[in-house]
Design a protein around this motif. Structure first.
Motif, PDB file in Angstrom:
ATOM      1  N   VAL A 105       0.867  -1.173   0.000  1.00  0.00           N
ATOM      2  CA  VAL A 105       0.000   0.000   0.000  1.00  0.00           C
ATOM      3  C   VAL A 105       0.905   1.224   0.000  1.00  0.00           C
ATOM      4  CG1 VAL A 105      -1.790   1.289   1.232  1.00  0.00           C
ATOM      5  CG2 VAL A 105      -1.794  -1.227   1.263  1.00  0.00           C
ATOM      6  N   ALA A 106       0.614   2.193  -0.857  1.00  0.00           N
ATOM      7  CA  ALA A 106       1.477   3.370  -0.951  1.00  0.00           C
ATOM      8  C   ALA A 106       0.650   4.636  -1.103  1.00  0.00           C
ATOM      9  CB  ALA A 106       2.433   3.235  -2.137  1.00  0.00           C
ATOM     10  N   SER A 107       1.209   5.734  -0.643  1.00  0.00           N
ATOM     11  CA  SER A 107       0.629   7.052  -0.891  1.00  0.00           C
ATOM     12  C   SER A 107       1.704   7.946  -1.473  1.00  0.00           C
ATOM     13  CB  SER A 107       0.068   7.678   0.391  1.00  0.00           C
ATOM     14  OG  SER A 107       1.115   7.967   1.307  1.00  0.00           O
ATOM     15  N   LEU A 108       1.273   8.918  -2.267  1.00  0.00           N
ATOM     16  CA  LEU A 108       2.176   9.878  -2.867  1.00  0.00           C
ATOM     17  C   LEU A 108       1.842  11.257  -2.332  1.00  0.00           C
ATOM     18  CD1 LEU A 108       1.845   8.572  -6.535  1.00  0.00           C
ATOM     19  CD2 LEU A 108       3.480   7.827  -4.783  1.00  0.00           C
ATOM     20  N   CYS A 109       2.836  11.949  -1.827  1.00  0.00           N
ATOM     21  CA  CYS A 109       2.660  13.322  -1.355  1.00  0.00           C
ATOM     22  C   CYS A 109       1.539  13.386  -0.299  1.00  0.00           C
ATOM     23  CB  CYS A 109       2.371  14.230  -2.539  1.00  0.00           C
ATOM     24  SG  CYS A 109       2.524  16.004  -2.192  1.00  0.00           S
ATOM     25  N   THR A 110       0.574  14.275  -0.508  1.00  0.00           N
ATOM     26  CA  THR A 110      -0.505  14.464   0.463  1.00  0.00           C
ATOM     27  C   THR A 110      -1.506  13.321   0.467  1.00  0.00           C
ATOM     28  OG1 THR A 110      -1.594  15.818  -1.215  1.00  0.00           O
ATOM     29  CG2 THR A 110      -0.367  16.976   0.499  1.00  0.00           C
ATOM     30  N   VAL A 152       9.258   6.525   2.742  1.00  0.00           N
ATOM     31  CA  VAL A 152       9.396   5.716   3.951  1.00  0.00           C
ATOM     32  C   VAL A 152       8.657   4.400   3.760  1.00  0.00           C
ATOM     33  CG1 VAL A 152       8.641   5.507   6.365  1.00  0.00           C
ATOM     34  CG2 VAL A 152       9.701   7.631   5.567  1.00  0.00           C
ATOM     35  N   GLN A 153       9.279   3.331   4.204  1.00  0.00           N
ATOM     36  CA  GLN A 153       8.603   2.033   4.255  1.00  0.00           C
ATOM     37  C   GLN A 153       8.412   1.634   5.710  1.00  0.00           C
ATOM     38  OE1 GLN A 153      10.752  -1.316   2.617  1.00  0.00           O
ATOM     39  NE2 GLN A 153       9.140  -2.786   3.168  1.00  0.00           N
ATOM     40  N   ASP A 154       7.210   1.283   6.084  1.00  0.00           N
ATOM     41  CA  ASP A 154       6.925   0.746   7.408  1.00  0.00           C
ATOM     42  C   ASP A 154       6.050  -0.478   7.198  1.00  0.00           C
ATOM     43  OD1 ASP A 154       5.978   0.112   9.984  1.00  0.00           O
ATOM     44  OD2 ASP A 154       6.191   2.191  10.645  1.00  0.00           O
ATOM     45  N   GLY A 155       6.653  -1.646   7.272  1.00  0.00           N
ATOM     46  CA  GLY A 155       5.932  -2.870   6.946  1.00  0.00           C
ATOM     47  C   GLY A 155       5.638  -2.895   5.458  1.00  0.00           C
ATOM     48  N   ASN A 156       4.376  -3.121   5.115  1.00  0.00           N
ATOM     49  CA  ASN A 156       4.011  -3.143   3.692  1.00  0.00           C
ATOM     50  C   ASN A 156       3.386  -1.825   3.243  1.00  0.00           C
ATOM     51  OD1 ASN A 156       1.493  -3.374   4.985  1.00  0.00           O
ATOM     52  ND2 ASN A 156       0.633  -4.513   3.259  1.00  0.00           N
ATOM     53  N   VAL A 157       3.546  -0.783   4.062  1.00  0.00           N
ATOM     54  CA  VAL A 157       2.988   0.531   3.744  1.00  0.00           C
ATOM     55  C   VAL A 157       4.119   1.501   3.407  1.00  0.00           C
ATOM     56  CG1 VAL A 157       1.619   2.473   4.585  1.00  0.00           C
ATOM     57  CG2 VAL A 157       0.984   0.143   5.216  1.00  0.00           C
ATOM     58  N   TYR A 158       3.976   2.157   2.256  1.00  0.00           N
ATOM     59  CA  TYR A 158       4.998   3.083   1.762  1.00  0.00           C
ATOM     60  C   TYR A 158       4.365   4.463   1.614  1.00  0.00           C
ATOM     61  CZ  TYR A 158       7.415  -1.223   0.272  1.00  0.00           C
ATOM     62  OH  TYR A 158       8.014  -2.459   0.224  1.00  0.00           O
ATOM     63  N   THR A 159       5.089   5.486   2.033  1.00  0.00           N
ATOM     64  CA  THR A 159       4.629   6.856   1.842  1.00  0.00           C
ATOM     65  C   THR A 159       5.762   7.650   1.192  1.00  0.00           C
ATOM     66  OG1 THR A 159       5.276   7.321   4.145  1.00  0.00           O
ATOM     67  CG2 THR A 159       2.937   6.916   3.709  1.00  0.00           C
ATOM     68  N   LEU A 194      19.950   9.304 -11.031  1.00  0.00           N
ATOM     69  CA  LEU A 194      20.174   8.831  -9.674  1.00  0.00           C
ATOM     70  C   LEU A 194      18.931   8.163  -9.118  1.00  0.00           C
ATOM     71  CD1 LEU A 194      21.921   8.690  -7.134  1.00  0.00           C
ATOM     72  CD2 LEU A 194      21.130  10.976  -6.529  1.00  0.00           C
ATOM     73  N   HIS A 195      19.072   6.886  -8.757  1.00  0.00           N
ATOM     74  CA  HIS A 195      18.006   6.174  -8.051  1.00  0.00           C
ATOM     75  C   HIS A 195      18.206   6.468  -6.571  1.00  0.00           C
ATOM     76  CE1 HIS A 195      16.194   1.976  -6.854  1.00  0.00           C
ATOM     77  NE2 HIS A 195      15.493   2.995  -6.416  1.00  0.00           N
ATOM     78  N   ARG A 196      17.483   7.475  -6.053  1.00  0.00           N
ATOM     79  CA  ARG A 196      17.722   7.939  -4.696  1.00  0.00           C
ATOM     80  C   ARG A 196      17.139   6.973  -3.676  1.00  0.00           C
ATOM     81  NH1 ARG A 196      15.165  13.814  -4.853  1.00  0.00           N
ATOM     82  NH2 ARG A 196      13.504  12.612  -5.842  1.00  0.00           N
ATOM     83  N   PRO A 197      17.886   6.697  -2.602  1.00  0.00           N
ATOM     84  CA  PRO A 197      17.350   5.849  -1.535  1.00  0.00           C
ATOM     85  C   PRO A 197      16.256   6.586  -0.792  1.00  0.00           C
ATOM     86  CG  PRO A 197      19.394   6.852  -0.821  1.00  0.00           C
ATOM     87  CD  PRO A 197      19.221   7.222  -2.279  1.00  0.00           C
ATOM     88  N   GLY A 198      15.346   5.842  -0.179  1.00  0.00           N
ATOM     89  CA  GLY A 198      14.242   6.474   0.522  1.00  0.00           C
ATOM     90  C   GLY A 198      14.667   7.365   1.655  1.00  0.00           C
TER      91      GLY A 198
END
Length: 321
Positions: A105-110, A152-159, A194-198
């Motif tokens: 599950v991911a969200s982008l920006c707001t 940020v990744q926290d478990g299976n949730v990415y923001t 550049l593939h920037r790290p999170g």
């Protein structure tokens, strides 16, 4: 789960670049290897077209209320309409339902506010665009909001922090799904060097040459980006990389044409320049955040790099921005 099925949730006043960054990046995979592809779908409430904040209209491919799992990745876009989307209990209810049927599950920006309203960020660390971080933290105190990283990744949730950081997040998904070689090819196809790290800071937009494809150099460069206020002496970086300081210096000279110390100073000054031009933080706080011992140390480094004082740089940036 179908790991390559991607459902992007859109709504009125969504940010077109948020949607396009992630979908275009993921779609690039099939152009590199036809055997690899993502099944991309834009789902909206009622399946209605959505008017993006730019005024452009996007047609939906699916009715949000009728979408069913399994889903590989559920992505909620951001945009100026995030407040209305977060307040829409039907929309957040379907996002919550689909999250249970999604591998990621991911969200982008707001879009993070939509996930938060759906209860999907409770007890999790999350990020959003730095301009909206305080608002998100105040409205959803159960969320650990960190405005510094680009994603940020926290478990299976990415923001993700939003806009072009959606591209970085999408590249990380490609790397996880199809390997690092594919991610590098897509990065080249997208003309992003550049593939920037999170964990890279949102404000750290480095203009120096990107880290080379050398594991030790890349690891050290990623650490520098994430810990500008830490101990970044050559000795400390060498310990991190498990090599001698002399060998680390040789690697940096060979791959980046500069010493580790010079790389760190450039990274810190560049980050300070970004903060000076985009925030009202006092110079002393910027100095501390970027790893300088004092405001005077920042002033000296800044003058050496840019030829003017930090205060002058801020004035120029304000008048030309």
């Amino acid at each position: 789960m179908d790991p390559h099925r991607v459902v992007v949730v859109g709504y009125d006043d969504a940010e077109l670049l948020d949607i396009a960054c992630v979908t275009t990046t993921l779609d690039a995979v099939r152009h590199i290897d036809p055997a690899c592809r993502y099944d991309l779908v834009l789902a909206t409430p009622g399946g209605a077209p959505v008017t993006c904040s730019s005024g452009l209209v996007l047609n939906a491919q699916a009715v949000l209320e009728r979408v069913r799992g399994p889903i590989g990745t559920l992505v909620v876009s951001g945009g100026l309409g995030h407040g209305g989307a977060a307040a829409d209990e039907r929309l957040t209810g379907h996002v919550r339902r689909l999250a249970r049927e999604s591998e990621r599950v991911a969200s982008l920006c707001t879009g993070a506010s939509v996930l938060a309203a759906a209860g999907l960020l409770d007890g999790r660390r999350a990020t959003t665009h730095w301009r909206f971080a305080d608002e998100l933290a105040a409205r959803y105190p159960q969320v650990e909001v960190d405005p510094r990283p680009i994603w940020v990744q926290d478990g299976n949730v990415y923001t993700a922090a939003g806009v072009t950081s959606a591209l970085d997040l999408a590249l990380s998904f490609i790397e996880a799904d199809f390997g690092s070689d594919m991610a590098r090819w897509v990065s080249r196809a997208m003309v992003t060097y550049l593939h920037r790290p999170g964990n890279q800071a949102q404000m750290s937009v480095f203009t120096a040459a990107p880290p080379a494809d050398h594991d030790v150099v890349r690891k050290v460069a990623d650490h520098v980006a994430a810990a500008l206020d830490g101990d970044l002496s050559t000795e400390a970086l060498a310990r991190l990389a498990r090599v001698s300081p002399r060998h680390l210096t040789r690697l940096f000279r060979a791959h980046l044409r500069q010493t580790p110390g010079r790389y760190v100073r450039k990274a810190r000054v560049t980050s300070a320049a970004q903060l000076l031009s985009t925030t009202d933080l006092p110079v002393a706080r910027i100095a501390a955040r970027c790893g300088f011992a004092s405001a005077e140390a920042l002033r000296q480094a800044f003058a050496k790099e840019y030829g003017i004082a930090p205060s002058q740089y801020r004035t120029v940036a304000a008048n030309t921005g």
